[in-house]
Design a protein around this motif. Structure first.
Motif, mmCIF file in Angstrom:
data_model
loop_
_atom_site.group_PDB
_atom_site.id
_atom_site.type_symbol
_atom_site.label_atom_id
_atom_site.label_comp_id
_atom_site.label_asym_id
_atom_site.label_seq_id
_atom_site.Cartn_x
_atom_site.Cartn_y
_atom_site.Cartn_z
ATOM 1 N N GLU A 138 21.875 16.777 32.048
ATOM 2 C CA GLU A 138 22.022 15.419 32.582
ATOM 3 C C GLU A 138 22.780 14.541 31.597
ATOM 4 O OE1 GLU A 138 18.226 14.628 34.523
ATOM 5 O OE2 GLU A 138 18.778 12.499 34.459
ATOM 6 N N ARG B 232 26.515 15.235 31.678
ATOM 7 C CA ARG B 232 27.215 14.710 32.855
ATOM 8 C C ARG B 232 27.360 13.196 32.779
ATOM 9 N NH1 ARG B 232 23.440 18.849 36.224
ATOM 10 N NH2 ARG B 232 24.740 20.678 35.832
ATOM 11 N N ILE B 233 26.295 12.556 32.352
ATOM 12 C CA ILE B 233 26.391 11.088 32.264
ATOM 13 C C ILE B 233 27.378 10.693 31.184
ATOM 14 C CG2 ILE B 233 25.127 8.981 31.761
ATOM 15 C CD1 ILE B 233 22.656 10.389 32.991
ATOM 16 N N ALA C 177 29.973 12.402 30.403
ATOM 17 C CA ALA C 177 31.309 12.674 30.954
ATOM 18 C C ALA C 177 31.792 11.469 31.768
ATOM 19 C CB ALA C 177 31.255 13.912 31.826
ATOM 20 N N ILE C 178 30.878 10.783 32.428
ATOM 21 C CA ILE C 178 31.265 9.587 33.180
ATOM 22 C C ILE C 178 31.558 8.434 32.220
ATOM 23 C CG2 ILE C 178 30.375 7.846 34.764
ATOM 24 C CD1 ILE C 178 28.862 10.200 36.131
ATOM 25 N N ASN D 295 35.291 8.023 29.674
ATOM 26 C CA ASN D 295 36.294 8.247 30.705
ATOM 27 C C ASN D 295 37.271 7.094 30.730
ATOM 28 O OD1 ASN D 295 37.317 9.776 32.768
ATOM 29 N ND2 ASN D 295 35.313 9.998 33.732
ATOM 30 N N ILE E 60 39.465 7.079 33.483
ATOM 31 C CA ILE E 60 39.880 7.045 34.880
ATOM 32 C C ILE E 60 38.923 6.201 35.714
ATOM 33 C CG2 ILE E 60 40.452 8.453 36.882
ATOM 34 C CD1 ILE E 60 40.628 10.794 34.738
ATOM 35 N N LEU E 61 37.640 6.426 35.533
ATOM 36 C CA LEU E 61 36.660 5.759 36.388
ATOM 37 C C LEU E 61 36.573 4.272 36.027
ATOM 38 C CD1 LEU E 61 33.821 8.419 36.311
ATOM 39 C CD2 LEU E 61 35.337 7.917 38.223
ATOM 40 N N PRO E 62 36.155 3.454 36.996
ATOM 41 C CA PRO E 62 36.060 2.008 36.708
ATOM 42 C C PRO E 62 35.005 1.712 35.654
ATOM 43 C CG PRO E 62 35.168 2.533 38.882
ATOM 44 C CD PRO E 62 35.836 3.765 38.409
ATOM 45 N N GLU F 95 32.852 -0.631 35.460
ATOM 46 C CA GLU F 95 31.521 -1.003 35.940
ATOM 47 C C GLU F 95 30.642 0.235 36.077
ATOM 48 O OE1 GLU F 95 34.401 -4.085 37.100
ATOM 49 O OE2 GLU F 95 34.345 -1.896 37.372
ATOM 50 N N LEU F 96 31.289 1.281 36.591
ATOM 51 C CA LEU F 96 30.538 2.530 36.743
ATOM 52 C C LEU F 96 30.092 3.055 35.391
ATOM 53 C CD1 LEU F 96 29.754 4.441 39.109
ATOM 54 C CD2 LEU F 96 31.779 5.765 38.549
ATOM 55 N N VAL G 117 27.074 1.167 34.149
ATOM 56 C CA VAL G 117 25.855 1.650 34.814
ATOM 57 C C VAL G 117 25.385 2.947 34.187
ATOM 58 C CG1 VAL G 117 24.984 2.572 36.985
ATOM 59 C CG2 VAL G 117 26.328 0.486 36.972
ATOM 60 N N ALA G 118 26.366 3.807 33.909
ATOM 61 C CA ALA G 118 26.035 5.094 33.273
ATOM 62 C C ALA G 118 25.423 4.857 31.890
ATOM 63 C CB ALA G 118 27.277 5.963 33.184
ATOM 64 N N GLU H 225 21.902 3.996 32.276
ATOM 65 C CA GLU H 225 21.106 5.181 32.709
ATOM 66 C C GLU H 225 20.769 6.078 31.546
ATOM 67 O OE1 GLU H 225 22.389 7.594 35.878
ATOM 68 O OE2 GLU H 225 22.399 5.934 37.312
#
Lengths: 372, 126
Positions: B48, B51-52, B54-55, B58, B60-62, B64-65, B68-69, B72
Motif C-alpha cells: 500500500e 502504491r500511495i 507512486a501517486i 508524480n 503527471i497527476l494533479p 490535489e490528488l 490527498v495521497a 492518506e
C-alpha cells in the motif's frame, strides 16, 4: 479316604474299559494284570475292607468288578481279571463291528430320536449293548447280590449308567462334527479396509478403553459382517451403470474424525521416531526436509510456480479497460504498466492485483477528481 | 492489544526443539520486541505504501490528488514505515556495531569467529 481313592481309580479304570475303547485302557490294564498279579490279592483284600465301609450309593463298575472278585477266592479273582481283559478285547472288536454296521441305523435313529425318545433309545442301547450286556449283566447282578440294598434297583442303575456312557461316547463321536460345522458357518470373517488401517493400528496399540471396555472405537465395522461365502451384492460398487451416490460415503468417512487423543498419539510417535541424526549426512537430510538447506543441484525457480507465458507478463494493456482513455490517469497507468512489464520478480497475479488496486483507488476519488 | 496477542503467540509457539546448545524462547529485550513489531507492520503495509508513494512522487497527476495521497499515507500506522526498522544484533540486541551480513554485533561476531563457528572467517594476517 484311601477307599474312596481306590474307588475313583477303579471307576476310571472301568469307565475306560466300558466307554469308547482306546489304547489307553488296554495299556492301563495290561500292566495291572501282569505286574500286579502278586499284589492284586492284597489290593483286592484291602479293597474288600475299604469298600465295605464306602457309601452304598457308589454305582461304579469297577466296584462291581472288584466285588465280584471278592465274592470268590483270590485265584478266581485273578481269573476273573483275566477274563475281564478278554471281555474288553472282545468288546472292542464287537463294538467296532457293530459301529460299522450300525452307523446308518444310528443316523436314522438320530433323525427319529427327537420324535420318540424312550423306547427307541432303549432299543438303541440294547442294540449297542448287545456285546456288553451278557458279561456286564452278570457283573451287575453279582454286585447287586453283594450289596445289601435292593438288587434289582442296583442292577438297573448300573446298566443304565453303562448305556449312558455308550450313548454319550457315540453321540460325541458323531455329534461333534455337526456342531463344529454349525459353529464355523456361523463365524464371520472380518476384513480391514485400508483407509481405516491407521486408526485400527492406533487403537490396537493403545490401551484405551471405551465405556464398555471395548478397545476398537469404530464399531460400525462390526455391522458390516461379511459371509464366508462370497455373494454378488457384497463389495464396493464400481458405479459404472448408476450414478455414484457419494453422500453416504462422505457421511461415513467424516464420522471418525481424528480426535485429540489421536493427534496426541501421532505427535508422540513422531517425537519418538525422530531420533537425533547420527552423522553429518543425516543432519543435512533433516535440514533439507525442514527447508533450511536448498536442494542440489540448485533450482532457480523453486517456490515460484508461475505457469504464465511471457506475453502475459508484458502485454498488460487489456487490464486497462476500467480507466478513462484520455487524461493524466491514463498516462500514469501506462507508465505503471510499462514498469510492471519490466519486473521479473512479481507474478502475473500480483501485477493484476497492483493494477486493480489503482482502479479501486481512482474509483473512490472520482468525485474529487470531477471537482478539479 | 492485537499486537500483544501476536507477540505472545509468537513467543509461545517456539516449541522446545531437540537442538543442542542454548534455546532462546524470549526476545532479548523490549527494544528488540518493538523492532520485531515494526518489521512485521512494515511487511504488511509495504504494497500500500509503495502504491500511495507512486501517486505522490508524480509529475503527471494533479497536485490535489497528491495532497490527498499525502494525507492518506500519514494516516497509516507509524510503525509501518520501513525506515523505522533498525538492524540490531540478533543475539544481544546491540544497536550499534552490527555487521549486516551476519546480523551480529561485533563482540558476538568476534566470539564466534574465534571459536571457529563462523564459516569462512579466519583471523586476518597480511
Amino acid at each position: 479316604m484311601w477307599g474312596r481313592v481306590r474307588v475313583w481309580g477303579g471307576g476310571g479304570f472301568a469307565s475306560r474299559l466300558l466307554g469308547a475303547a482306546a489304547a489307553a485302557p488296554r495299556l492301563h490294564c495290561s500292566p495291572h494284570s501282569k505286574v500286579q498279579k502278586p499284589f492284586s490279592t492284597s489290593s483286592v483284600l484291602s479293597d474288600e475292607k475299604d469298600e465295605c465301609t464306602t457309601s452304598k450309593g457308589s454305582t461304579t463298575e469297577g466296584a462291581s468288578k472288584r466285588q465280584k472278585g471278592t465274592a470268590e477266592t483270590p485265584k478266581q479273582k485273578l481269573l476273573d481279571i483275566i477274563g475281564n481283559m478278554k471281555v474288553e478285547v472282545s468288546y472292542r472288536k464287537k463294538l467296532q463291528e457293530l459301529k460299522a454296521s450300525e452307523n446308518k441305523k444310528q443316523a436314522m435313529n438320530r433323525l427319529e430320536g427327537p420324535d420318540s425318545e424312550g423306547p427307541q433309545r432303549t432299543a438303541e442301547s440294547i442294540q449297542r449293548g448287545k456285546p456288553l450286556n451278557p458279561e456286564l449283566v452278570k457283573a451287575a447282578s453279582a454286585v447287586a447280590s453283594s450289596l445289601p440294598l435292593n438288587k434289582k434297583q442296583t442292577e438297573s442303575e448300573l446298566l443304565a449308567q453303562l448305556r449312558r456312557h455308550e450313548e454319550t461316547t457315540d453321540k460325541q463321536k458323531k455329534g461333534e462334527t455337526i456342531n463344529i460345522r454349525n459353529v464355523i458357518s456361523e463365524m464371520t470373517v472380518k476384513r480391514q479396509s485400508p483407509a481405516q488401517r491407521g486408526v485400527r493400528i492406533s487403537s490396537r496399540i493403545s490401551l484405551e478403553l471405551d465405556d464398555d471396555g471395548q478397545r476398537i472405537r469404530p464399531e460400525r465395522f462390526l455391522s458390516q459382517s461379511f459371509d464366508s461365502r462370497r455373494s454378488l451384492k457384497v463389495g464396493k460398487r464400481l458405479n459404472i451403470f448408476t450414478k455414484a451416490s457419494t453422500e453416504p460415503e462422505h457421511a461415513l468417512k467424516t464420522v471418525p474424525s481424528p480426535t485429540i487423543w489421536d493427534l496426541e498419539f501421532a505427535k508422540e510417535i513422531a517425537a519418538i521416531t525422530a531420533q537425533p541424526p547420527r552423522n553429518g549426512f543425516e543432519e543435512m537430510i533433516q535440514w533439507t526436509k525442514e527447508g533450511i538447506l536448498w536442494e542440489f543441484p540448485i533450482d532457480n525457480e523453486v517456490g515460484m510456480d508461475d505457469d504464465a507465458e511471457f506475453h502475459e507478463h508484458i502485454f498488460l494493456d487489456k487490464h486497462l479497460e476500467g480507466f478513462p482513455k484520455e487524461g493524466p490517469i491514463r498516462h500514469f497507468m501506462e507508465l505503471v504498466i510499462c514498469g510492471l512489464s519490466k519486473n521479473p520478480y512479481l507474478s502475473v497475479k500480483q501485477k493484476i492485483e497492483h493494477i486493480e488496486w489503482f482502479e479501486k483507488y481512482f474509483e473512490e476519488k472520482k468525485e474529487f477528481l470531477q471537482e478539479i | 492489544m492485537a499486537a500483544l496477542g501476536w507477540v505472545l503467540r509468537a513467543a509461545r509457539q517456539v516449541l522446545p526443539s531437540p537442538c543442542p546448545g542454548q534455546v532462546r524462547t524470549y526476545y532479548v529485550d523490549w527494544r528488540m520486541l518493538r523492532d520485531v513489531k515494526r518489521r512485521r507492520l512494515a511487511y504488511e503495509y509495504a504494497d500500500e505504501r509503495l502504491r500511495i508513494n507512486a501517486i505522490r512522487k508524480n509529475t503527471i497527476l494533479p497536485k490535489e490528488l497528491q495532497e490527498v495521497a499525502d494525507k492518506e499515507i500519514a494516516a497509516l500506522p507509524r510503525d509501518s514505515c520501513p525506515s523505522r526498522i533498525h538492524n540490531r544484533c540478533v543475539l544481544t540486541s546491540r544497536p550499534r556495531g552490527v555487521r549486516r551480513r551476519w546480523r551480529l554485533s561485533r563482540i558476538v561476531f568476534r566470539h564466534f569467529a574465534d571459536h571457529a563457528q563462523v564459516s569462512g572467517v579466519q583471523r586476518a594476517m597480511w
